[in-house]
Design a protein around this motif. Structure first.
Motif, PDB file in Angstrom:
ATOM      1  N   LEU A  17       0.820  -1.214   0.000  1.00 18.08           N
ATOM      2  CA  LEU A  17       0.000   0.000   0.000  1.00 18.08           C
ATOM      3  C   LEU A  17       0.852   1.262   0.000  1.00 18.08           C
ATOM      4  O   LEU A  17       0.536   2.239  -0.686  1.00 18.08           O
ATOM      5  N   VAL A  18       1.953   1.270   0.746  1.00 22.30           N
ATOM      6  CA  VAL A  18       2.842   2.439   0.775  1.00 22.30           C
ATOM      7  C   VAL A  18       3.489   2.639  -0.593  1.00 22.30           C
ATOM      8  O   VAL A  18       3.568   3.780  -1.094  1.00 22.30           O
ATOM      9  N   VAL A  19       3.930   1.553  -1.226  1.00 18.37           N
ATOM     10  CA  VAL A  19       4.558   1.667  -2.548  1.00 18.37           C
ATOM     11  C   VAL A  19       3.541   2.182  -3.569  1.00 18.37           C
ATOM     12  O   VAL A  19       3.851   3.063  -4.388  1.00 18.37           O
ATOM     13  N   VAL A  20       2.317   1.684  -3.527  1.00 18.10           N
ATOM     14  CA  VAL A  20       1.284   2.146  -4.452  1.00 18.10           C
ATOM     15  C   VAL A  20       0.991   3.623  -4.214  1.00 18.10           C
ATOM     16  O   VAL A  20       0.846   4.403  -5.171  1.00 18.10           O
ATOM     17  N   GLY A  26      -1.779  10.517  -3.851  1.00 18.52           N
ATOM     18  CA  GLY A  26      -3.081  10.483  -3.190  1.00 18.52           C
ATOM     19  C   GLY A  26      -4.233  10.900  -4.082  1.00 18.52           C
ATOM     20  O   GLY A  26      -5.317  10.314  -4.035  1.00 18.52           O
ATOM     21  N   SER A  27      -4.016  11.918  -4.930  1.00 23.20           N
ATOM     22  CA  SER A  27      -5.124  12.407  -5.758  1.00 23.20           C
ATOM     23  C   SER A  27      -5.547  11.377  -6.808  1.00 23.20           C
ATOM     24  O   SER A  27      -6.736  11.197  -7.073  1.00 23.20           O
ATOM     25  N   ARG A  28      -4.568  10.701  -7.403  1.00 15.99           N
ATOM     26  CA  ARG A  28      -4.922   9.678  -8.406  1.00 15.99           C
ATOM     27  C   ARG A  28      -5.617   8.482  -7.754  1.00 15.99           C
ATOM     28  O   ARG A  28      -6.523   7.903  -8.328  1.00 15.99           O
ATOM     29  N   LEU A  29      -5.185   8.130  -6.542  1.00 16.98           N
ATOM     30  CA  LEU A  29      -5.842   7.026  -5.849  1.00 16.98           C
ATOM     31  C   LEU A  29      -7.270   7.408  -5.460  1.00 16.98           C
ATOM     32  O   LEU A  29      -8.178   6.579  -5.524  1.00 16.98           O
ATOM     33  N   ALA A  30      -7.480   8.662  -5.074  1.00 11.85           N
ATOM     34  CA  ALA A  30      -8.830   9.114  -4.735  1.00 11.85           C
ATOM     35  C   ALA A  30      -9.723   9.072  -5.979  1.00 11.85           C
ATOM     36  O   ALA A  30     -10.883   8.638  -5.912  1.00 11.85           O
ATOM     37  N   GLY A  31      -9.198   9.516  -7.113  1.00 13.41           N
ATOM     38  CA  GLY A  31      -9.957   9.460  -8.362  1.00 13.41           C
ATOM     39  C   GLY A  31     -10.259   8.025  -8.762  1.00 13.41           C
ATOM     40  O   GLY A  31     -11.355   7.712  -9.235  1.00 13.41           O
ATOM     41  N   LEU A  32      -9.302   7.144  -8.572  1.00 13.78           N
ATOM     42  CA  LEU A  32      -9.503   5.726  -8.874  1.00 13.78           C
ATOM     43  C   LEU A  32     -10.591   5.134  -7.978  1.00 13.78           C
ATOM     44  O   LEU A  32     -11.448   4.383  -8.442  1.00 13.78           O
ATOM     45  N   GLY A  33     -10.585   5.499  -6.711  1.00 16.95           N
ATOM     46  CA  GLY A  33     -11.613   5.030  -5.787  1.00 16.95           C
ATOM     47  C   GLY A  33     -12.988   5.537  -6.174  1.00 16.95           C
ATOM     48  O   GLY A  33     -13.977   4.801  -6.125  1.00 16.95           O
ATOM     49  N   ARG A  34     -13.053   6.816  -6.567  1.00 10.68           N
ATOM     50  CA  ARG A  34     -14.334   7.401  -6.987  1.00 10.68           C
ATOM     51  C   ARG A  34     -14.884   6.708  -8.224  1.00 10.68           C
ATOM     52  O   ARG A  34     -16.053   6.342  -8.285  1.00 10.68           O
ATOM     53  N   SER A  35     -14.031   6.503  -9.229  1.00 11.54           N
ATOM     54  CA  SER A  35     -14.500   5.863 -10.462  1.00 11.54           C
ATOM     55  C   SER A  35     -14.868   4.394 -10.212  1.00 11.54           C
ATOM     56  O   SER A  35     -15.825   3.892 -10.797  1.00 11.54           O
TER      57      SER A  35
END
Length: 93
Positions: A17-20, A26-35
């Motif tokens: 998770l830290v490497v990802v 953080g912003s790309r992961l938040a967008g990925l979670g939203r989509s």
């Protein structure tokens, strides 16, 4: 301690998770979670709709089509065309 996922323990999952998080931010992961959330929500709505349509189809029996077979047969015969077979060359000898 028992492995959690695919033989990975809690420490390995934290490292992954830290490497990802470092790779994507953080912003790309938040967008990925939203989509991903939107896609899952749309999928659930579609499956609910399909189940409702299926249940409705099961509740209302389809009416059998009444066809007067004699009438249909007579009209087909009236429209039929008689075709003579073509003579084959070996039959002409």
């Amino acid at each position: 301690m028992t492995p959690l996922v695919f033989g990975l323990g809690p420490m390995e999952l934290v490292i992954i998770l830290v490497v990802v998080l470092l790779l994507f931010g953080g912003s790309r992961l938040a967008g990925l979670g939203r989509s991903s959330g939107r896609a899952i929500r749309e999928f659930k709505e579609e499956t609910r709709t399909l189940k409702a349509e299926e249940d409705k189809a099961k509740q209302t029996p389809a009416e059998p089509k009444s066809v007067d077979s004699g009438e249909a047969l007579r009209s087909d015969i009236a429209d039929a065309e008689i075709v003579e077979p073509k003579p084959r060359p070996e039959d002409q000898r």
